[in-house]
Design an enzyme around this catalytic site. Structure first.
Site, PDB file in Angstrom:
ATOM      1  CG  ASP A 124      32.914  55.889 -17.914  1.00 24.42           C
ATOM      2  OD1 ASP A 124      33.221  57.008 -17.468  1.00 24.42           O
ATOM      3  OD2 ASP A 124      32.936  54.841 -17.229  1.00 24.42           O
ATOM      4  CD  GLU A 174      36.278  59.405 -18.126  1.00 28.06           C
ATOM      5  OE1 GLU A 174      36.012  60.155 -17.176  1.00 28.06           O
ATOM      6  OE2 GLU A 174      36.005  58.187 -18.119  1.00 28.06           O
TER       7      GLU A 174
END
Length: 851
Positions: free
Chosen positions: A467, A522
């Protein structure tokens, strides 16, 4: 992503072995004598499953033929043969997604790869994929030199990456010996602390004389607690525990140990407590027992050629407004995901987070599995079951920042703000209201690398979705910054080289130790060489999330259907760097949260509450008709063009009609100071309404059926991983897009009113084509204007058309998508057979089947 060439490089489809008309993947590299015992077991299981499935299907087909000819079936005629397996009891998923069987008592153990040395080149090997990057070769050389220096230092001072990445065996709680006595070692790095003791239920929260730790020269506090005279542990399994710390300024605080394996919050308490998790007994393989260490039974599935990812959140996966458990997810959700045809799950919010409404992104306990959903052993059982069903399990890991919570998390552990983090302003993320790691700090590297390995080692995760990687790689964190694709934006003073080198190190560690590991980053910036291997000088990820696609769909849906730009849509889909794989998605969890809208809601909005009755069960509306048609088209074109893999968030496959709203109180936006009203702690919108999808009288079932057929089409033809991708037509007037992916030709007619007869579409391969999948099938909520049942052969003819060597004629109704494939692999009656997927006209399991 948003920079570089739109030319694609993908993994070629695997070769297939044919057994009596049933196709199966075959790895051609290894002879049986050279296979590991685990690989032999997997191959034998695969062959047995396919043979049984084929035999039972053949018997049912024979029985059907005899019955239709009024030939009586002899009593017990097929008993004692493979036909004794009742094929009618098999579901299609038993053919398409066979489960993994192992012998009784089998225990799965990982076989680790070796840590490879750093190659001797200068870090510019990855530039061979993009010659224009040579203008910034010095940056690649600079970060490569840092990587080499860190690896050398780890080898010289820590015994190598293998040992360095197992910090949990030193820090936190570990069973061991001291002066011939067995007991518990506890260690905690807290260089600024003046004193540290253990307190908990084991000493009534008051430290005794032997409960004070000693500090060594490296800032590490050490304590040994010998077992009790009766042989029991000094700290009982499941008992609550904390560190009592005198901070650098003399303040006494109680902290949850940084390396704690579990932390819980009592229903009547605000704060979390650390929990000493060390079961005294070991369970049998596959046994789920509250006080026994779980023993893994099933091997990790082989790495698939392409990922079909089902992004999910265990806590909000229930149909009821409650926090769902690992055990319930294992029993209820995993079979549903398998049936849909996904081959991977990506689980959010596993690392413990004190604030449920953070969606798991404000981590407090990095080594602790979220206690809201159950125990560590129940999570292990859930992952083991996913492996039995053939599902890859990815974890949404957060190494980009940490919660600012000083009571439950690692922030200010010893009273300083610079332990694991940058001190001062650099260590605070002003928008996320969180702490930022110092990736140049030695103990931070140990902590995070060990954390990445821990979840793979202890829980058998198969990889990660990292993330917030954009925030990690740049000092500006990508905030209020528009990336244009100029290379100076990626390689310069804005780049946090320490963070990039950490990402190279963690990819080095994971891919070496776990050769089938999958990492997804990401990144919204489009960092070049992000998905090139670390050993080339790249960042090392296997995939980048193609985040621009979801933004593009939101932008497109704000305009009239007549203004949708076919070239604009296809450009966004294909605008990614050559030789760097992407995961495409139309929407993820981001679009399902309060404050945003899902595609279904953008398309249908409030009409979903009144007009979703299936035909014959109530009124519909033009808004719903349009929405259902476009929802299917958007998903298929995203899967076809958006990347080498595909992702869907839980519930979006059937157009979930409500947003996600986690229980939350009134608060203030940390970036703007604006008041944000809460919802009174309600769980009402923190769930998924599976009853809507399963209801035969509602139209949600149509969207779900199409999603299922779409996934199985990739199982059969492997089109997402096929090296051939071509957009032959993007006609702005006709609103038609024609796509070739692998052996398939896909036709999308986005025009709101106009249908086309004898529409000529280009193709690469000659021959006869047949319709395999049409969004206009009745089972998908269509009108059957274009159906595999009535559509005939499409014979191609030579001659240039749309820069293609061949072409054929099709009927393209408005707002439909259709997939054509080689006629030899088409069967309009396939979905009426035992292995049939409703609406999918693929013969048997297709030419390139892989589950």
């Amino acid at each position: 992503m948003r920079t570089g060439s739109s030319v694609i490089q993908s993994t070629p489809c695997r070769s297939v072995a044919r057994l009596s008309g049933v196709t199966r993947p075959r790895n051609v590299a290894t002879a049986a004598g050279e296979m590991s015992p685990l690989e032999v077991l997997r191959r034998e299981n695969e062959l047995l499953k396919a043979t049984v499935a084929e035999a039972s299907a053949s018997i049912q087909e024979l029985e059907g033929s005899l019955s239709s000819s009024n030939v009586p079936l002899p009593q017990g005629a097929f008993a004692g043969s493979p036909a004794s397996i009742d094929s009618r009891a098999l579901a299609p998923e038993d053919y398409w997604s066979p489960t993994i069987d192992v012998p009784a008592g089998y225990v799965y153990e990982d076989e680790y790869g070796a840590i490879t040395p750093v190659p001797s080149h200068d870090g510019t090997e990855c530039l061979k994929w993009d010659d224009t990057l040579w203008s910034h070769a010095d940056h690649f050389r600079y970060r490569w030199n840092i990587l080499k220096n860190i690896r050398n230092a780890i080898d010289q001072n820590e015994g190598g990456m293998q040992k360095f990445s197992q910090g949990w065996k030193i820090y936190g709680f570990n069973r061991g010996e001291n002066n011939g006595r067995t007991g518990i070692w506890f260690r905690e790095w807290a260089p600024g602390a003046k004193a540290l003791a253990l307190v908990g239920e084991f000493n009534n929260w008051e430290p005794k004389e032997g409960h004070w730790a000693f500090k060594n020269g490296f800032g590490v506090w050490e304590l040994f607690l010998p077992d009790n005279p009766d042989g029991s542990q000094a700290i009982p399994h499941r008992s609550k525990i904390k560190c009592r710390v005198e901070t650098i300024d003399g303040t006494w605080v109680e902290k949850i140990p940084a390396w704690i394996k579990w932390a819980t919050q009592e229903w009547n308490e605000v704060l979390f407590n650390g929990v000493y998790w060390c079961p005294d007994q070991v369970g049998a393989p596959g046994e789920v027992h509250p006080d026994k260490k779980y023993t893994f039974k099933y091997p990790r599935p082989p790495r698939p050629r392409a990922l079909r990812i089902y992004e999910c959140h265990v806590g909000m996966s229930s149909e009821e407004p409650k926090v769902n458990s690992y055990s319930e997810f294992r029993k209820d959700m995993l079979p549903r995901i398998r049936k849909l045809g996904y081959n991977a799950i990506q689980i959010m919010a596993i690392q413990e987070h004190a604030y449920y409404g953070s969606f798991g992104y404000h981590v407090t306990n990095f080594f602790g599995a979220s206690s809201r959903c159950g125990t560590p052993e129940e999570l292990k059982a859930m992952i083991d079951e996913a492996h039995r069903l053939g599902l890859i399990v990815l974890m949404d890991v957060v190494h980009s920042h940490a919660s600012k919570n000083t009571n439950d998390g690692i922030n200010m552990f010893d009273g300083t703000d610079g332990m694991y983090f940058h001190s001062g302003a650099r260590g605070n993320h002003w928008m996320w209201d969180s702490r930022l790691f110092n990736y140049g700090n030695w103990e931070t590297l140990r902590f995070l690398l060990s954390n990445a390995r821990w979840w793979m080692d202890e829980y058998k995760f198969d990889g990660y979705r990292f993330d917030g990687v954009t925030s990690m790689m740049y000092h500006h964190h990508g905030l209020s910054y528009a990336f244009t694709g100029q290379y100076d934006e990626y390689f310069g003073m804005n780049t946090d080289v320490d963070a990039v080198v950490y990402l190279q190190l963690v990819n080095n560690l994971l891919h070496d130790l776990f050769p089938n590991c999958i990492t997804i980053g990401e990144d919204v910036s489009g960092m070049p060489a992000f998905c090139r291997p670390w050993y080339e000088g790249g960042v090392g990820f296997d995939y980048r999330l193609n985040m621009a696609i979801a933004d593009k769909w939101i932008e497109v849906m704000k305009h009239s259907d007549y203004d949708w730009g076919m070239a604009d849509i296809t450009h966004t889909m294909t605008n990614r760097r050559y030789a760097e794989a992407c995961v495409g998605y139309a929407e993820s969890h981001d679009q399902a949260l309060v404050g945003d809208k899902t595609i279904a809601f953008w398309l249908m909005d409030k009409d979903m509450y009144d007009y979703m009755a299936a035909p014959g069960h109530g009124a519909s509306s033009p808004v719903i008709d349009r929405g259902i048609a476009l929802h299917k088209m958007i998903r298929l074109i995203t899967m076809a063009l958006g990347g080498e893999s595909y992702l869907n968030f839980m519930g979006n496959e059937f157009g979930h009609p409500e947003w996600i709203d986690f229980p939350r109180d009134d608060t203030y936006d940390p970036s703007t100071g604006a008041f944000v009203p809460g919802n009174g702690g309600s769980l009402e919108k923190c769930r998924r309404r599976w009853d809507l999808c399963d209801a035969d009288f509602l139209r949600y079932k149509f969207l779900c059926a199409f999603d299922r057929a779409m996934c199985h089409l990739d199982k059969a033809f492997g089109f997402m991983s096929a090296p051939h991708q071509w957009v032959s037509r993007k006609d702005e007037g006709d609103k038609v897009v024609v796509v070739e992916r692998g052996d398939l030709v896909m036709v999308f007619n986005f025009h709101p009113t106009t249908s086309y007869t004898d529409y000529r579409v280009g193709c690469n391969n000659g021959g006869t084509y047949k319709l395999l999948l049409s969004s206009d099938e009745e089972v998908f909520g269509g009108w059957r204007n274009l159906s595999k049942e009535t559509d005939g052969d499409h014979v191609s003819f030579g001659g240039d058309h749309d820069r293609r060597p061949n072409s054929f004629l099709v009927y393209a109704p408005s707002r439909t998508c259709a997939v054509y494939g080689p006629a030899d692999w088409a069967d309009p009656e396939a979905d009426r057979k035992p292995a049939g997927i409703p609406g999918l006209g693929v013969k048997e399991l297709g030419p390139y089947y892989e589950y």
